[in-house]
Design a protein around this motif. Sequence first.
Motif, PDB file in Angstrom:
ATOM      1  N   SER A   1       0.816  -1.227   0.000  1.00 42.25           N
ATOM      2  CA  SER A   1       0.000   0.000   0.000  1.00 42.25           C
ATOM      3  C   SER A   1       0.845   1.271   0.000  1.00 42.25           C
ATOM      4  N   LYS A   2       2.156   1.126   0.183  1.00 45.85           N
ATOM      5  CA  LYS A   2       3.024   2.289   0.299  1.00 45.85           C
ATOM      6  C   LYS A   2       3.581   2.727  -1.057  1.00 45.85           C
ATOM      7  N   GLU A   3       3.322   3.986  -1.405  1.00 43.99           N
ATOM      8  CA  GLU A   3       3.811   4.529  -2.683  1.00 43.99           C
ATOM      9  C   GLU A   3       5.316   4.383  -2.813  1.00 43.99           C
ATOM     10  N   LYS A   4       6.032   4.590  -1.696  1.00 47.23           N
ATOM     11  CA  LYS A   4       7.492   4.576  -1.740  1.00 47.23           C
ATOM     12  C   LYS A   4       8.043   3.233  -2.201  1.00 47.23           C
ATOM     13  N   VAL A   5       7.331   2.154  -1.934  1.00 46.97           N
ATOM     14  CA  VAL A   5       7.790   0.826  -2.368  1.00 46.97           C
ATOM     15  C   VAL A   5       7.681   0.702  -3.882  1.00 46.97           C
ATOM     16  N   HIS A   6       6.659   1.312  -4.445  1.00 42.27           N
ATOM     17  CA  HIS A   6       6.437   1.224  -5.887  1.00 42.27           C
ATOM     18  C   HIS A   6       7.316   2.190  -6.684  1.00 42.27           C
ATOM     19  N   LEU A   7       8.125   2.988  -5.976  1.00 42.13           N
ATOM     20  CA  LEU A   7       9.131   3.794  -6.665  1.00 42.13           C
ATOM     21  C   LEU A   7      10.332   2.943  -7.087  1.00 42.13           C
ATOM     22  N   ILE A   8      10.493   1.786  -6.458  1.00 39.60           N
ATOM     23  CA  ILE A   8      11.564   0.861  -6.861  1.00 39.60           C
ATOM     24  C   ILE A   8      11.288   0.431  -8.296  1.00 39.60           C
ATOM     25  N   PRO A   9      12.263   0.548  -9.186  1.00 38.43           N
ATOM     26  CA  PRO A   9      12.014   0.283 -10.616  1.00 38.43           C
ATOM     27  C   PRO A   9      11.898  -1.203 -10.944  1.00 38.43           C
ATOM     28  N   LEU A  10      10.882  -1.820 -10.380  1.00 36.41           N
ATOM     29  CA  LEU A  10      10.564  -3.220 -10.643  1.00 36.41           C
ATOM     30  C   LEU A  10       9.046  -3.363 -10.660  1.00 36.41           C
ATOM     31  N   PRO A  11       8.515  -4.388 -11.323  1.00 35.33           N
ATOM     32  CA  PRO A  11       7.066  -4.626 -11.283  1.00 35.33           C
ATOM     33  C   PRO A  11       6.672  -5.230  -9.927  1.00 35.33           C
ATOM     34  N   ILE A  12       6.402  -4.375  -8.964  1.00 30.59           N
ATOM     35  CA  ILE A  12       6.109  -4.816  -7.602  1.00 30.59           C
ATOM     36  C   ILE A  12       4.684  -5.367  -7.525  1.00 30.59           C
ATOM     37  N   THR A  13       4.556  -6.603  -7.053  1.00 26.75           N
ATOM     38  CA  THR A  13       3.248  -7.216  -6.823  1.00 26.75           C
ATOM     39  C   THR A  13       3.223  -7.804  -5.413  1.00 26.75           C
ATOM     40  N   LYS A  14       2.021  -8.082  -4.921  1.00 30.14           N
ATOM     41  CA  LYS A  14       1.902  -8.691  -3.596  1.00 30.14           C
ATOM     42  C   LYS A  14       2.573 -10.056  -3.574  1.00 30.14           C
ATOM     43  N   GLU A  15       2.420 -10.801  -4.666  1.00 29.53           N
ATOM     44  CA  GLU A  15       3.036 -12.131  -4.737  1.00 29.53           C
ATOM     45  C   GLU A  15       4.558 -12.022  -4.626  1.00 29.53           C
ATOM     46  N   MET A  16       5.106 -11.049  -5.310  1.00 26.22           N
ATOM     47  CA  MET A  16       6.557 -10.837  -5.278  1.00 26.22           C
ATOM     48  C   MET A  16       7.017 -10.443  -3.875  1.00 26.22           C
ATOM     49  N   LEU A  17       6.261  -9.557  -3.224  1.00 27.85           N
ATOM     50  CA  LEU A  17       6.618  -9.108  -1.889  1.00 27.85           C
ATOM     51  C   LEU A  17       6.583 -10.260  -0.885  1.00 27.85           C
ATOM     52  N   LYS A  18       5.591 -11.138  -1.034  1.00 25.35           N
ATOM     53  CA  LYS A  18       5.472 -12.284  -0.130  1.00 25.35           C
ATOM     54  C   LYS A  18       6.568 -13.306  -0.391  1.00 25.35           C
ATOM     55  N   THR A  19       6.809 -13.577  -1.656  1.00 23.54           N
ATOM     56  CA  THR A  19       7.855 -14.536  -2.024  1.00 23.54           C
ATOM     57  C   THR A  19       9.215 -14.069  -1.535  1.00 23.54           C
ATOM     58  N   SER A  20       9.453 -12.762  -1.573  1.00 24.36           N
ATOM     59  CA  SER A  20      10.745 -12.224  -1.140  1.00 24.36           C
ATOM     60  C   SER A  20      10.991 -12.473   0.342  1.00 24.36           C
ATOM     61  N   ILE A  21       9.911 -12.442   1.142  1.00 28.79           N
ATOM     62  CA  ILE A  21      10.054 -12.756   2.566  1.00 28.79           C
ATOM     63  C   ILE A  21      10.549 -14.179   2.732  1.00 28.79           C
ATOM     64  N   GLU A  22       9.915 -15.096   2.021  1.00 21.13           N
ATOM     65  CA  GLU A  22      10.277 -16.511   2.147  1.00 21.13           C
ATOM     66  C   GLU A  22      11.672 -16.786   1.583  1.00 21.13           C
ATOM     67  N   LYS A  23      11.980 -16.169   0.462  1.00 17.44           N
ATOM     68  CA  LYS A  23      13.310 -16.379  -0.141  1.00 17.44           C
ATOM     69  C   LYS A  23      14.417 -15.932   0.805  1.00 17.44           C
ATOM     70  N   LEU A  24      14.186 -14.793   1.449  1.00 12.36           N
ATOM     71  CA  LEU A  24      15.214 -14.278   2.372  1.00 12.36           C
ATOM     72  C   LEU A  24      15.363 -15.198   3.581  1.00 12.36           C
ATOM     73  N   GLU A  25      14.246 -15.657   4.133  1.00 13.59           N
ATOM     74  CA  GLU A  25      14.315 -16.564   5.279  1.00 13.59           C
ATOM     75  C   GLU A  25      15.111 -17.820   4.918  1.00 13.59           C
ATOM     76  N   ASN A  26      14.823 -18.362   3.764  1.00 16.80           N
ATOM     77  CA  ASN A  26      15.525 -19.579   3.319  1.00 16.80           C
ATOM     78  C   ASN A  26      16.998 -19.311   3.054  1.00 16.80           C
ATOM     79  N   TYR A  27      17.286 -18.143   2.506  1.00 16.02           N
ATOM     80  CA  TYR A  27      18.670 -17.805   2.161  1.00 16.02           C
ATOM     81  C   TYR A  27      19.537 -17.632   3.413  1.00 16.02           C
ATOM     82  N   ILE A  28      18.957 -16.985   4.419  1.00 16.11           N
ATOM     83  CA  ILE A  28      19.715 -16.710   5.651  1.00 16.11           C
ATOM     84  C   ILE A  28      19.781 -17.949   6.538  1.00 16.11           C
ATOM     85  N   ASN A  29      18.678 -18.674   6.598  1.00 22.55           N
ATOM     86  CA  ASN A  29      18.604 -19.776   7.555  1.00 22.55           C
ATOM     87  C   ASN A  29      18.860 -21.127   6.907  1.00 22.55           C
TER      88      ASN A  29
END
Length: 365
Positions: A337-365
Amino acid sequence: MLEGMKVKVGPQFYQYQVGAFEMVPTLLDEYGAKKVLIVHGTISWEKAQPRLNFLQDDRYEFTYHQYTGECSYYGADLIGEIVKKEQIDFVIGVGGGKLTDLVGYAAHKYNVNFGVIPTLSSNCAPWTPLSVMYKESGESEGKSEHFLRQACFFITDPELVIDSPVNYFVAGLADTLAKWYESEAILAQDHLKNEPFLQMAGYTAKLCEEAITRDSAKAIQDMKNQELSDEFVRLSEIIFAVAGLVGGLGDKYARNAAAHAMHDAMSKYIPECHRYLHGEKVAYGIFYQLAIEEKWDVIDQLMPFYQELNLPMSLHQMGIYPEDEAVIDQLVEFIDSKEKVHLIPLPITKEMLKTSIEKLENYIN
C-alpha cells in the motif's frame, strides 16, 4: 523537471561540538523567545540537564514536561495544552528520536517555534521535518506526519552523545545505512538521474554508506571506551544530521522505500518486534529490500558487517517469524500500500513481496 518536488534541507541552525550549548541563548533571542517549554525524557534528561547552563538564565521563563515515552497524537496534545495554558513561545526537545519527532509534530500542530537537543545518535529524527507516529501502546500508527516547519536549531555536544547506550548507536548506523540501499535503484533511473537535488541526495547517501562500512567497528569500540575519536564524532553526526539531508534533498525519491516499509509493517502487525530498536528492524528491512531486488551478492557482501555489529538478517533470527500465514499477508498488504515501495524500478506485486520474505528466510537460515 519533477512536478511537486519538495526540498526541506534541515534545521535553520546546526552545531555539534563540545560547548555547543552555550549558543542556545543567542538562538532563543533570535526568535524572541521568553516563555520556553522543555520537553524531556528520564535517563537522558538526567545526563543532559547538568550541561544545559542556559536553564539558569533568568531572562527566560522555563516550564518542564516529561513526555510519555511515545511519539503519539495524545502526547502532542499534552504539549499543546501546556503551550496554550502557559502562553509558550518556544519549545525545546531534549532526548532521543521519538521525543524530537513528538516536539516537531506538536510545534507544527500548535504553531510554535522549536529547537532540538538530541541526547543520542540513533536516527535522523532530529533533522527531518516528519514524525513517525505511534500509539501509547507502542504500536505503529502506520503513517508519518510530514510537515513544512523545521527546527529553529539542532544543537548538541559529543560529550553528551557518547554517554548514551551503545546499542542505540549501532541501530543508528543500520538505519542510516538504509539510506543508500533504499535510494540507489530509484535514483539511478533515467528520468531522475540528472535532477540536481536528487544527485546531491544520492551523493550524500553514498557518503553515509562508505563511512559506515569503513569506520563503524572503530567508532563503536571508541564509544565503549568513552573516547571522542574522529570516527565516533563523524559517524554520530552522519546518523543524526547528514542522513537527514538525504531525504531533505531527495524528497520521496530518497527518503525510504521497502526497508522502512517493512519496519512499519512489523511494528503494526508483529507486537513481539517492539523489543527491537528502530534501526535493528530497518537492518532486517535492508536485506528484505535487497531480496526484492534479488541482489543476493550484495547481501553476501553485507553479511560480515552485519555479523560484526550483531544486526538481524531474518525474521527467524529475530525470533519473531509469524506462525500464522495471515500475519505475513497483512505485512505484504501493508507494504504494497506504500507509494514509496512502488518507486523501486521493478514490477512490484503482492506475490513478489510475499515470495521475497520466504526467499530471504531460506537464504539466511
